[in-house]
Design a protein around this motif. Structure first.
Motif, PDB file in Angstrom:
ATOM      1  N   LEU A 184      27.921 -53.141   6.742  1.00 17.04           N
ATOM      2  CA  LEU A 184      29.170 -53.652   7.301  1.00 17.04           C
ATOM      3  C   LEU A 184      29.459 -53.034   8.669  1.00 17.04           C
ATOM      4  O   LEU A 184      29.907 -53.743   9.585  1.00 17.04           O
ATOM      5  N   LEU A 185      29.195 -51.744   8.810  1.00 25.24           N
ATOM      6  CA  LEU A 185      29.419 -51.074  10.094  1.00 25.24           C
ATOM      7  C   LEU A 185      28.570 -51.718  11.186  1.00 25.24           C
ATOM      8  O   LEU A 185      29.051 -51.991  12.302  1.00 25.24           O
ATOM      9  N   GLY A 186      27.311 -51.980  10.863  1.00 27.50           N
ATOM     10  CA  GLY A 186      26.430 -52.616  11.838  1.00 27.50           C
ATOM     11  C   GLY A 186      26.910 -53.999  12.216  1.00 27.50           C
ATOM     12  O   GLY A 186      26.891 -54.391  13.395  1.00 27.50           O
ATOM     13  N   ALA A 187      27.376 -54.761  11.221  1.00 27.28           N
ATOM     14  CA  ALA A 187      27.874 -56.115  11.486  1.00 27.28           C
ATOM     15  C   ALA A 187      29.116 -56.069  12.375  1.00 27.28           C
ATOM     16  O   ALA A 187      29.304 -56.930  13.251  1.00 27.28           O
ATOM     17  N   THR A 188      29.946 -55.046  12.157  1.00 28.47           N
ATOM     18  CA  THR A 188      31.148 -54.884  12.983  1.00 28.47           C
ATOM     19  C   THR A 188      30.768 -54.619  14.433  1.00 28.47           C
ATOM     20  O   THR A 188      31.405 -55.148  15.361  1.00 28.47           O
ATOM     21  N   GLU A 189      29.753 -53.821  14.668  1.00 27.21           N
ATOM     22  CA  GLU A 189      29.307 -53.524  16.030  1.00 27.21           C
ATOM     23  C   GLU A 189      28.695 -54.760  16.697  1.00 27.21           C
ATOM     24  O   GLU A 189      28.872 -54.983  17.899  1.00 27.21           O
ATOM     25  N   ILE A 190      27.996 -55.557  15.909  1.00 28.08           N
ATOM     26  CA  ILE A 190      27.437 -56.800  16.453  1.00 28.08           C
ATOM     27  C   ILE A 190      28.560 -57.748  16.861  1.00 28.08           C
ATOM     28  O   ILE A 190      28.500 -58.408  17.913  1.00 28.08           O
ATOM     29  N   ASP A 191      29.615 -57.795  16.067  1.00 25.37           N
ATOM     30  CA  ASP A 191      30.766 -58.632  16.401  1.00 25.37           C
ATOM     31  C   ASP A 191      31.430 -58.135  17.696  1.00 25.37           C
ATOM     32  O   ASP A 191      31.814 -58.937  18.547  1.00 25.37           O
ATOM     33  N   ALA A 192      31.560 -56.809  17.827  1.00 22.73           N
ATOM     34  CA  ALA A 192      32.138 -56.240  19.045  1.00 22.73           C
ATOM     35  C   ALA A 192      31.253 -56.522  20.245  1.00 22.73           C
ATOM     36  O   ALA A 192      31.743 -56.844  21.342  1.00 22.73           O
ATOM     37  N   LEU A 193      29.964 -56.421  20.045  1.00 20.27           N
ATOM     38  CA  LEU A 193      29.007 -56.705  21.114  1.00 20.27           C
ATOM     39  C   LEU A 193      29.145 -58.145  21.596  1.00 20.27           C
ATOM     40  O   LEU A 193      29.156 -58.413  22.805  1.00 20.27           O
ATOM     41  N   ALA A 194      29.280 -59.059  20.660  1.00 24.78           N
ATOM     42  CA  ALA A 194      29.443 -60.473  21.016  1.00 24.78           C
ATOM     43  C   ALA A 194      30.747 -60.689  21.782  1.00 24.78           C
ATOM     44  O   ALA A 194      30.790 -61.448  22.765  1.00 24.78           O
ATOM     45  N   GLN A 196      32.351 -58.550  23.690  1.00 25.03           N
ATOM     46  CA  GLN A 196      32.215 -58.006  25.040  1.00 25.03           C
ATOM     47  C   GLN A 196      31.375 -58.925  25.923  1.00 25.03           C
ATOM     48  O   GLN A 196      31.570 -58.982  27.141  1.00 25.03           O
ATOM     49  N   ALA A 197      30.452 -59.624  25.296  1.00 20.07           N
ATOM     50  CA  ALA A 197      29.592 -60.544  26.048  1.00 20.07           C
ATOM     51  C   ALA A 197      30.239 -61.914  26.222  1.00 20.07           C
ATOM     52  O   ALA A 197      29.662 -62.791  26.877  1.00 20.07           O
ATOM     53  N   GLY A 198      31.427 -62.084  25.646  1.00 22.89           N
ATOM     54  CA  GLY A 198      32.105 -63.368  25.768  1.00 22.89           C
ATOM     55  C   GLY A 198      31.518 -64.454  24.888  1.00 22.89           C
ATOM     56  O   GLY A 198      31.623 -65.644  25.201  1.00 22.89           O
ATOM     57  N   ILE A 199      30.902 -64.060  23.792  1.00 20.26           N
ATOM     58  CA  ILE A 199      30.284 -65.027  22.885  1.00 20.26           C
ATOM     59  C   ILE A 199      31.273 -65.385  21.785  1.00 20.26           C
ATOM     60  O   ILE A 199      31.733 -64.525  21.031  1.00 20.26           O
ATOM     61  N   ALA A 200      31.608 -66.643  21.676  1.00 18.39           N
ATOM     62  CA  ALA A 200      32.581 -67.099  20.677  1.00 18.39           C
ATOM     63  C   ALA A 200      31.987 -67.033  19.277  1.00 18.39           C
ATOM     64  O   ALA A 200      30.793 -67.305  19.073  1.00 18.39           O
ATOM     65  N   ARG A 201      32.830 -66.676  18.298  1.00 19.07           N
ATOM     66  CA  ARG A 201      32.353 -66.528  16.923  1.00 19.07           C
ATOM     67  C   ARG A 201      31.850 -67.839  16.319  1.00 19.07           C
ATOM     68  O   ARG A 201      31.021 -67.809  15.411  1.00 19.07           O
ATOM     69  N   ASP A 202      32.352 -68.947  16.807  1.00 16.83           N
ATOM     70  CA  ASP A 202      31.929 -70.234  16.245  1.00 16.83           C
ATOM     71  C   ASP A 202      30.756 -70.852  17.001  1.00 16.83           C
ATOM     72  O   ASP A 202      30.430 -72.029  16.799  1.00 16.83           O
ATOM     73  N   GLU A 204      26.673 -71.096  18.359  1.00 18.17           N
ATOM     74  CA  GLU A 204      25.313 -70.894  17.842  1.00 18.17           C
ATOM     75  C   GLU A 204      24.753 -69.560  18.326  1.00 18.17           C
ATOM     76  O   GLU A 204      23.972 -68.909  17.622  1.00 18.17           O
ATOM     77  N   GLN A 205      25.149 -69.153  19.511  1.00 20.74           N
ATOM     78  CA  GLN A 205      24.685 -67.887  20.055  1.00 20.74           C
ATOM     79  C   GLN A 205      25.164 -66.718  19.192  1.00 20.74           C
ATOM     80  O   GLN A 205      24.424 -65.764  18.955  1.00 20.74           O
ATOM     81  N   TYR A 206      26.404 -66.818  18.724  1.00 22.07           N
ATOM     82  CA  TYR A 206      26.947 -65.767  17.862  1.00 22.07           C
ATOM     83  C   TYR A 206      26.178 -65.717  16.535  1.00 22.07           C
ATOM     84  O   TYR A 206      25.796 -64.638  16.051  1.00 22.07           O
ATOM     85  N   LYS A 207      25.957 -66.876  15.958  1.00 21.37           N
ATOM     86  CA  LYS A 207      25.214 -66.931  14.700  1.00 21.37           C
ATOM     87  C   LYS A 207      23.816 -66.343  14.847  1.00 21.37           C
ATOM     88  O   LYS A 207      23.323 -65.628  13.955  1.00 21.37           O
ATOM     89  N   ALA A 208      23.178 -66.627  15.978  1.00 18.91           N
ATOM     90  CA  ALA A 208      21.835 -66.103  16.235  1.00 18.91           C
ATOM     91  C   ALA A 208      21.859 -64.592  16.386  1.00 18.91           C
ATOM     92  O   ALA A 208      20.943 -63.895  15.914  1.00 18.91           O
ATOM     93  N   LEU A 209      22.905 -64.074  17.035  1.00 19.81           N
ATOM     94  CA  LEU A 209      23.025 -62.636  17.235  1.00 19.81           C
ATOM     95  C   LEU A 209      23.201 -61.915  15.901  1.00 19.81           C
ATOM     96  O   LEU A 209      22.563 -60.878  15.641  1.00 19.81           O
ATOM     97  N   VAL A 210      24.055 -62.469  15.032  1.00 15.24           N
ATOM     98  CA  VAL A 210      24.276 -61.875  13.710  1.00 15.24           C
ATOM     99  C   VAL A 210      22.999 -61.970  12.878  1.00 15.24           C
ATOM    100  O   VAL A 210      22.613 -61.002  12.194  1.00 15.24           O
ATOM    101  N   GLN A 211      22.338 -63.114  12.942  1.00 13.40           N
ATOM    102  CA  GLN A 211      21.117 -63.306  12.163  1.00 13.40           C
ATOM    103  C   GLN A 211      20.012 -62.347  12.608  1.00 13.40           C
ATOM    104  O   GLN A 211      19.232 -61.843  11.791  1.00 13.40           O
ATOM    105  N   GLU A 212      19.968 -62.075  13.893  1.00 14.71           N
ATOM    106  CA  GLU A 212      18.972 -61.126  14.395  1.00 14.71           C
ATOM    107  C   GLU A 212      19.188 -59.746  13.769  1.00 14.71           C
ATOM    108  O   GLU A 212      18.230 -59.064  13.383  1.00 14.71           O
ATOM    109  N   TYR A 213      20.452 -59.361  13.661  1.00 14.03           N
ATOM    110  CA  TYR A 213      20.782 -58.061  13.058  1.00 14.03           C
ATOM    111  C   TYR A 213      20.434 -58.040  11.572  1.00 14.03           C
ATOM    112  O   TYR A 213      19.750 -57.115  11.080  1.00 14.03           O
TER     113      TYR A 213
END
Length: 260
Positions: A184-194, A196-202, A204-213
């Motif tokens: 969960l901690l790692g997922a939280t950091e990935i969300d924060a990273l997104a 900061q990068a201006g990536i919206a949670r909805d 495809e880029q966000y989904k790809a970033l989470v999936q990579e983690y």
């Protein structure tokens, strides 16, 4: 004896002969006045020439100081070895205060080296514009590098969360175990990273970033289990988290688990 008749002028009663005095010209005084005017005119000309000369000197001195400031700012910003815009991440933030102070010190030193207020006034007008432009670049670079620094540390924290999860892999079935908390901690950091990068949670880029983690975490767990002869646990784990693994790796993971 010769007798000359004397002319006789009969004076009319009540009349007085008019005698006109000769006009006397003060040539010396006129020459002095003319000479004074000439001297005054010459003095004005000399004064004007002196003022123009001083203005030229003041302008040149101010320009010289401005040229030196331009050289200094280029070094501060663009020097290939130590220029501020060459610094990145934490290094840029560490050097920010010293860079600002160095710029102000350079301007103050150049101003102090000028010889009169007129020179300093002209220099400071030009220096003000250069200062503002330099600070805009410095502060903009600092803001970008602060963002990059934060993003890098968020990524590093996510990577560390994976390591912590693997270290506590035995608790992977526990809902509130250390594995789940690290995940969960790692997922939280990935969300924060997104964010900061201006990536919206909805997106495809966000989904790809989470999936990579999650893919990195789960394949790491499966490899760790297989390396310690836990093939059945690996198979069970794969079934539990298959949906969080990149589908492109399904065949590869399936073969690993099936051939263990």
């Amino acid at each position: 004896m010769i007798v000359y008749d004397e002319p006789r002028v009969a004076l009319q009663p009540g009349s007085t002969p008019t005698v006109q005095a000769p006009v006397v010209h003060n040539y010396a005084g006129e020459q002095m006045l003319q000479g004074g005017a000439a001297l005054t005119k010459a003095g004005v000309a000399v004064s004007t020439a002196a003022a123009e000369l001083q203005d030229a000197v003041d302008t040149a001195a101010a320009k010289e100081a401005d040229n030196k400031l331009a050289d200094t700012i280029r070094g501060v910003l663009y020097d290939p070895d130590n220029g501020y815009l060459q610094k990145s991440n934490k290094d840029a933030l560490t050097a920010l205060d010293a860079t600002r102070k160095g710029l102000e010190s350079a301007i103050s030193s150049l101003s102090s080296g000028l010889t009169n207020d007129r020179q300093r006034e002209m220099f400071m007008r030009a220096a003000g514009a250069r200062r503002q432009s330099a600070l805009t670049q410095i502060d903009g670079h600092a803001a970008n590098q602060a963002k990059a620094y934060n993003m890098n540390e968020a990524k590093s924290r996510a990577d560390n969360a994976i390591k912590d999860a693997l270290a506590n892999g035995a608790s992977w079935r526990e809902r509130d175990g250390m594995f789940a908390k690290s995940k969960l901690l790692g997922a939280t950091e990935i969300d924060a990273l997104a964010g900061q990068a201006g990536i919206a949670r909805d997106s495809e880029q966000y989904k790809a970033l989470v999936q990579e983690y999650t893919t990195k975490l789960h394949t790491g767990m499966i490899d760790q289990m297989l390396a310690t002869d836990q093939a059945k646990n690996a198979e069970e784990y794969f079934k539990a988290y298959r949906g969080e693994i990149n589908p492109e790796l399904y065949d590869e993971v399936t073969n690993k688990v099936g051939n263990a």
